[in-house]
Design a protein around this motif. Structure first.
Motif, PDB file in Angstrom:
ATOM      1  N   PRO A   1       0.717  -1.257  -0.212  1.00  8.67           N
ATOM      2  CA  PRO A   1       0.315  -0.278  -0.561  1.00  8.67           C
ATOM      3  C   PRO A   1       1.088   1.027   0.030  1.00  8.67           C
ATOM      4  N   LEU A   2       1.769   1.859   1.122  1.00  5.22           N
ATOM      5  CA  LEU A   2       2.531   2.965   0.406  1.00  5.22           C
ATOM      6  C   LEU A   2       3.400   2.631  -0.085  1.00  5.22           C
ATOM      7  N   MET A   3       3.761   1.408  -1.111  1.00  7.63           N
ATOM      8  CA  MET A   3       4.257   2.641  -2.500  1.00  7.63           C
ATOM      9  C   MET A   3       3.311   2.434  -3.612  1.00  7.63           C
TER      10      MET A   3
ATOM     11  N   GLY B   1     -11.867   7.714   1.430  1.00  9.42           N
ATOM     12  CA  GLY B   1     -12.315   7.380   2.061  1.00  9.42           C
ATOM     13  C   GLY B   1     -13.519   7.355   1.732  1.00  9.42           C
ATOM     14  N   ALA B   2     -14.174   8.961   2.332  1.00 11.44           N
ATOM     15  CA  ALA B   2     -15.728   8.681   2.099  1.00 11.44           C
ATOM     16  C   ALA B   2     -16.467   7.380   1.117  1.00 11.44           C
TER      17      ALA B   2
ATOM     18  N   MET C   1      -6.272   5.183  -4.625  1.00 11.84           N
ATOM     19  CA  MET C   1      -8.110   4.051  -3.959  1.00 11.84           C
ATOM     20  C   MET C   1      -7.425   2.910  -4.051  1.00 11.84           C
ATOM     21  N   LEU C   2      -6.120   2.096  -4.571  1.00  9.52           N
ATOM     22  CA  LEU C   2      -5.990   1.117  -4.097  1.00  9.52           C
ATOM     23  C   LEU C   2      -4.947   0.952  -2.842  1.00  9.52           C
ATOM     24  N   PHE C   3      -4.748   2.038  -2.305  1.00  9.82           N
ATOM     25  CA  PHE C   3      -3.407   2.589  -0.947  1.00  9.82           C
ATOM     26  C   PHE C   3      -5.118   2.296  -0.019  1.00  9.82           C
TER      27      PHE C   3
ATOM     28  N   LEU D   1      -5.876  -1.483   2.742  1.00  6.89           N
ATOM     29  CA  LEU D   1      -5.627  -1.043   3.806  1.00  6.89           C
ATOM     30  C   LEU D   1      -7.271  -1.038   4.515  1.00  6.89           C
ATOM     31  N   ILE D   2      -8.423  -1.530   4.293  1.00  2.00           N
ATOM     32  CA  ILE D   2      -9.664  -2.460   4.725  1.00  2.00           C
ATOM     33  C   ILE D   2      -9.094  -3.203   5.698  1.00  2.00           C
ATOM     34  N   PRO D   3      -9.268  -3.205   6.820  1.00  2.00           N
ATOM     35  CA  PRO D   3      -8.893  -4.499   7.894  1.00  2.00           C
ATOM     36  C   PRO D   3      -9.500  -5.828   7.856  1.00  2.00           C
ATOM     37  N   LEU D   4      -9.066  -6.212   6.761  1.00  2.75           N
ATOM     38  CA  LEU D   4     -10.300  -7.805   6.592  1.00  2.75           C
ATOM     39  C   LEU D   4      -8.932  -8.425   5.830  1.00  2.75           C
TER      40      LEU D   4
END
Length: 442
Positions: free
Chosen positions: A129-131, A300-301, A366-368, A372-375
């Protein structure tokens, strides 16, 4: 020529998507190798392998379905703890562990993923994600400092001929036609024309469109003089902004605010009925991070509402309705948008390039957020699992309890399948919609 340019745009975006996926996986690969984890595979895509080459202990390749990528790390599943419970689910868990353990050799001892300290596992999972965040930030910097961003000017683009009710403006893609019952807009009544440059309003010099908008809102039902520059000459006009309900635009989400029943939130302000032209205005380096932050808030929204919005797209397909212009799109839709931008003759090459760079920036941001969705099986799920392990082990040490062991993703396989299946279903719906009811820009 138009079709050729369309294909060029699609190909360029496909390459940008592939590069983003490849760099995302490199974000996982590099720290994994630095921390000593054996990585048997680095693959772009899923399904059947189209091309691969082995370098050292890792096979690098491309697979047939270009909807993602992965790296395969040894020791993702720790050994089972406690007595085995009977049942079909336990058998599935055992099979998953067995498949993972079959790849482990004696030389891998100490190099297994679950044996790493918690902080190193988090670094590996956040690397991807950071990339994407880095790519999105670099593209945003190129946009702001190289091309500039589209900013409204004080030059008039369009004049509203009448004042429409707010309800008639919801989800509209084109201007509504005026009727005999509609009140004439003040700007049209005063004689403003497209191309006029508004230089002063109520005796005050106008420096920006935002200043003009705020001044108009505050002058409801008050006769006001304004100065415009037309054909190189200065002209004075008089108008009276109408006090009317106007929709409230949220700069953070990039959308109009809505009430609980779906209707637009409004405020009583002055309105004259003018729209500005926009132009690319270069920004400064200090504008980059705030812009990225604002975009991340908007994304995020959007992600929070993604299931509901995809359901709306599915409903549109089922009822053959009109697809909203701001509905989510798949990689197919992104490719079509890129092709349309490349093929249109309504903007020049400079603006086309800026638009394509903007697409790449938005896609990576958007990919970042999405990853990061915690699933599980997303990166965020692995991060939360590692953090949970750290908390449990810390508590166990403090109270002198038995070490609870590493986080075990196998126990969450049913949830992982549900999440993965849901994402696959949403992707399928959006791909079908992008083929059957594509969003068009021009």
């Amino acid at each position: 020529m138009g079709m050729l340019l369309f294909v060029v745009g699609v190909v360029l975006m496909a390459l940008a998507i592939a590069a983003s996926i490849a760099l995302h996986e490199i974000g996982h690969l590099v720290p994994a190798k630095l921390f000593g984890v054996r990585v048997p595979q680095y693959m772009i895509g899923f399904g059947k392998t189209v091309f691969s080459r082995r370098r050292g202990e890792t096979e690098y390749g491309i697979k047939a379905i270009p909807l993602g990528g992965y790296i395969s790390m040894i020791g993702m599943y720790p050994p089972a703890r406690g007595a085995r419970r009977p049942g079909r689910l336990a058998e599935i868990f055992d099979e998953a562990r067995r498949a993972d353990n079959e790849r482990i050799t004696a030389a891998d001892e100490g190099r297994l993923f679950y044996q790493l300290p918690v902080h190193r596992r988090i670094v590996i999972m956040l690397g991807g994600p950071l990339m994407n965040l880095l790519i999105g930030t670099v593209c945003t910097a190129i946009l702001i400092m190289g091309f500039g961003s589209q900013q409204p000017t004080t030059t008039v683009s369009e004049i509203s001929q009448c004042v429409k009710k707010v309800e008639a403006q919801q989800e509209q893609d084109s201007p509504q036609s005026c009727t005999a019952k509609d009140r004439q807009a003040p700007a049209a009544q005063a004689g403003l024309k497209p191309g006029d440059v508004i230089t002063s309003f109520n005796g005050e010099r106008v420096g920006s469109w935002d200043e003009l908008t705020d001044a108009i809102k505050s002058r409801a039902d008050q006769r006001t003089e304004l100065t415009v520059e037309r054909d190189g000459r200065e002209q004075r006009l008089t108008l009276t902004p109408i006090k009317t309900a106007r929709p409230i635009f949220n700069d953070l989400t990039g959308q109009y605010e809505k009430n609980a029943d779906g209707s637009l939130k409004t405020e009583e302000v002055g309105f004259v009925g003018v729209s500005p032209t926009t132009e690319l205005t270069p920004g400064q380096a200090q504008d980059v991070l705030p812009t990225v932050g604002q975009n991340l808030q908007q994304i995020g929204a959007t992600v929070i509402k993604l299931p509901a919005r995809v359901y709306g797209v599915a409903e549109t397909l089922a009822t053959n309705g009109q697809r909203s212009a701001d509905s989510p799109v798949s990689v197919v839709g992104v490719g079509r948008v890129a092709g349309e931008i490349a093929a249109t003759d309504r903007i020049d090459l400079h603006a086309k390039t800026a638009s394509l760079v903007s697409l790449v920036a938005s896609m990576n941001l958007m990919l970042f957020v999405f990853n990061l969705i915690p699933l599980l099986p997303l990166d965020g799920g692995h991060v939360v699992g590692a953090l949970w392990e750290g908390v449990r082990r810390t508590v166990a040490r403090l109270f002198g309890r038995r070490d609870p062991g590493p986080f075990d993703p196998v126990r969450l396989l049913p949830l992982t399948w549900i999440v993965a299946g849901s994402f696959m279903l949403m992707s399928l719906i959006l791909i079908v919609a992008d083929v059957v009811k594509p969003i068009t820009l021009f």
